[in-house]
Design an enzyme around this catalytic site. Structure first.
Site, PDB file in Angstrom:
ATOM      1  N   GLU A 212       0.832  -1.207   0.000  1.00  0.00           N
ATOM      2  CA  GLU A 212       0.000   0.000   0.000  1.00  0.00           C
ATOM      3  C   GLU A 212       0.865   1.253   0.000  1.00  0.00           C
ATOM      4  O   GLU A 212       0.567   2.220  -0.709  1.00  0.00           O
ATOM      5  CB  GLU A 212      -0.928  -0.002   1.216  1.00  0.00           C
ATOM      6  CG  GLU A 212      -1.933   1.146   1.235  1.00  0.00           C
ATOM      7  CD  GLU A 212      -1.448   2.412   1.927  1.00  0.00           C
ATOM      8  OE1 GLU A 212      -2.135   3.435   1.861  1.00  0.00           O
ATOM      9  OE2 GLU A 212      -0.347   2.382   2.528  1.00  0.00           O
ATOM     10  N   ASP A 235      -7.342   1.796   7.946  1.00  0.00           N
ATOM     11  CA  ASP A 235      -6.027   2.426   7.889  1.00  0.00           C
ATOM     12  C   ASP A 235      -5.971   3.507   8.958  1.00  0.00           C
ATOM     13  O   ASP A 235      -6.966   3.758   9.657  1.00  0.00           O
ATOM     14  CB  ASP A 235      -5.770   3.027   6.500  1.00  0.00           C
ATOM     15  CG  ASP A 235      -4.303   3.034   6.113  1.00  0.00           C
ATOM     16  OD1 ASP A 235      -3.439   3.132   7.010  1.00  0.00           O
ATOM     17  OD2 ASP A 235      -4.005   2.926   4.909  1.00  0.00           O
ATOM     18  N   HIS A 329       3.976   8.458   9.631  1.00  0.00           N
ATOM     19  CA  HIS A 329       5.162   8.231   8.796  1.00  0.00           C
ATOM     20  C   HIS A 329       6.447   8.713   9.461  1.00  0.00           C
ATOM     21  O   HIS A 329       7.365   9.193   8.806  1.00  0.00           O
ATOM     22  CB  HIS A 329       4.985   8.862   7.416  1.00  0.00           C
ATOM     23  CG  HIS A 329       3.994   8.134   6.560  1.00  0.00           C
ATOM     24  ND1 HIS A 329       3.890   8.319   5.201  1.00  0.00           N
ATOM     25  CD2 HIS A 329       3.059   7.188   6.865  1.00  0.00           C
ATOM     26  CE1 HIS A 329       2.943   7.527   4.704  1.00  0.00           C
ATOM     27  NE2 HIS A 329       2.425   6.829   5.714  1.00  0.00           N
TER      28      HIS A 329
END
Length: 364
Positions: A212, A235, A329
């Site tokens: 992904e 998610d 992230h």
């Protein structure tokens, strides 16, 4: 294992896009304990199946990706320093002065991202980030040959340093919460649904999918095999309850799962998610009936696989459920276990409430 143990174990695994093998093994092992049937396809999607007690049942797919953002070695210089490219949207601003794990042929090598000594910074350099192509990793080697001896090559993958911090208020921090937190939801769902299988009226597929973060399309082979009538993606989404994001959106920790009303990547609208209204209303009604807190998400800069799944076959009714996450992230992604539990509760109640008469999409 309980939910916390699954999340901790999964978040400590290194698995960038296309290198998900250890997570694949983990998901396959625990799915096999609970699901009627489990398989792994050629590119690594783990497909778990729980059949209903009805013939010719409709099919619903709940999916979450297993890979994480990271990096890949692009060049090793004569002094043994590693230069790298991103795999996915890893935040390079957090790298200088931090540790990374380089996955070499002979095992994991811990390196540090070099940074110019503070004492020699020019005034105009202070408070600025180096360009990515100027960043390098120091693995303690003094030559290219020594880097080779450590098992490091061009093409070796790199992950954030793994750690796990759990606070008293139920918030946990670590790398790869995106999206191991949703993989944890799948594992808990598999266990709970296996106990309720006799009452299921839809066939349920739980899919842990691949790639992904790199191309958003790794789940498509599983979709084409399952041919679901409904697809729900799980998610993370950025939580905007920190000082730098206050007022950007209403999504925050400890307020429940976020139901996606819109997402798309970048500044255009070439690919994104606008959910099926009937699926969305059913999820909202499930929350209301079971006193589950939920949030409403509009997220520009986020994209999920349903952007492409919606157009498969004759069209698939899609929706996204997001788990609010701070510092996405980066190595310090932070989630609330309360939100995770409420996400599991919502999905369990929704799935067990589906009947033969449940219909979604716009077909007449």
């Amino acid at each position: 294992m309980n939910m916390n143990e699954h999340l901790k174990a999964l978040s400590m695994i290194n698995a960038v896009s296309s290198q998900e093998d250890a997570v694949i093994d983990y998901m396959y092992h625990y799915f096999s304990k609970q699901m009627e049937y489990v398989e792994v396809d050629t590119i690594g999607n783990v497909i778990g199946f729980l059949p209903s007690n009805k013939p010719n049942s409709k099919r619903i797919m709940i999916f979450a990706h297993m890979d994480e953002v990271g990096f890949i070695v692009r060049h090793i210089d004569e002094n043994g320093f590693l230069f790298f490219e991103r795999i996915g949207g890893a935040n390079v601003n957090v790298l200088p002065g931090n540790q990374l794990q380089v996955l070499g042929d002979k095992g994991t090598v811990t390196g540090v991202v070099g940074t110019k000594a503070y004492h020699f910074l020019k005034p105009e350099e202070k408070g600025k980030f180096p360009a990515q192509d100027q960043l390098y990793i120091d693995i303690g080697a003094v030559s290219k040959e020594e880097a080779y001896q450590k098992g490091i090559r061009v093409g070796s993958t790199i992950c954030f340093q793994a750690s796990y911090l759990e606070r008293e208020n139920g918030r946990v921090t670590g790398k790869a919460m995106d999206n191991r937190v949703a993989c944890t939801v799948l594992l808990e769902l598999a266990e709970q649904l296996s106990s309720a299988q006799a009452s299921l009226e839809w066939d349920i597929y739980l899919v842990a999918c691949v790639q992904e973060e790199f191309n958003i399309r790794g789940v498509l082979p599983a979709v084409r095999k399952i041919k679901p009538h409904v697809s729900i993606g799980l998610d993370v989404t950025p939580a905007c309850d920190t000082p730098e994001l206050t007022n950007y959106s209403d999504v925050g920790l400890d307020k429940g799962p976020a139901l996606t009303f819109l997402n798309y990547h970048g500044k255009g609208t070439l690919a994104g998610v606008l959910p099926d209204s009937k699926v969305m209303q059913s999820l909202i009604k499930t929350c209301q009936a079971n006193k589950i807190n939920y949030q409403r998400e509009v997220a520009v800069g986020v994209i999920t696989e349903n952007a492409f799944i919606v157009f498969e076959e004759a069209g698939i009714a899609t929706a996204n459920i997001s788990i609010p996450t701070r510092y996405t992230h980066t190595p310090v992604e932070t989630v609330s276990l309360r939100d995770v539990k409420q996400t599991i509760h919502l999905l369990y109640e929704f799935l067990t409430s589906l009947t033969e008469k449940s219909t979604f999409g716009k077909a007449r």
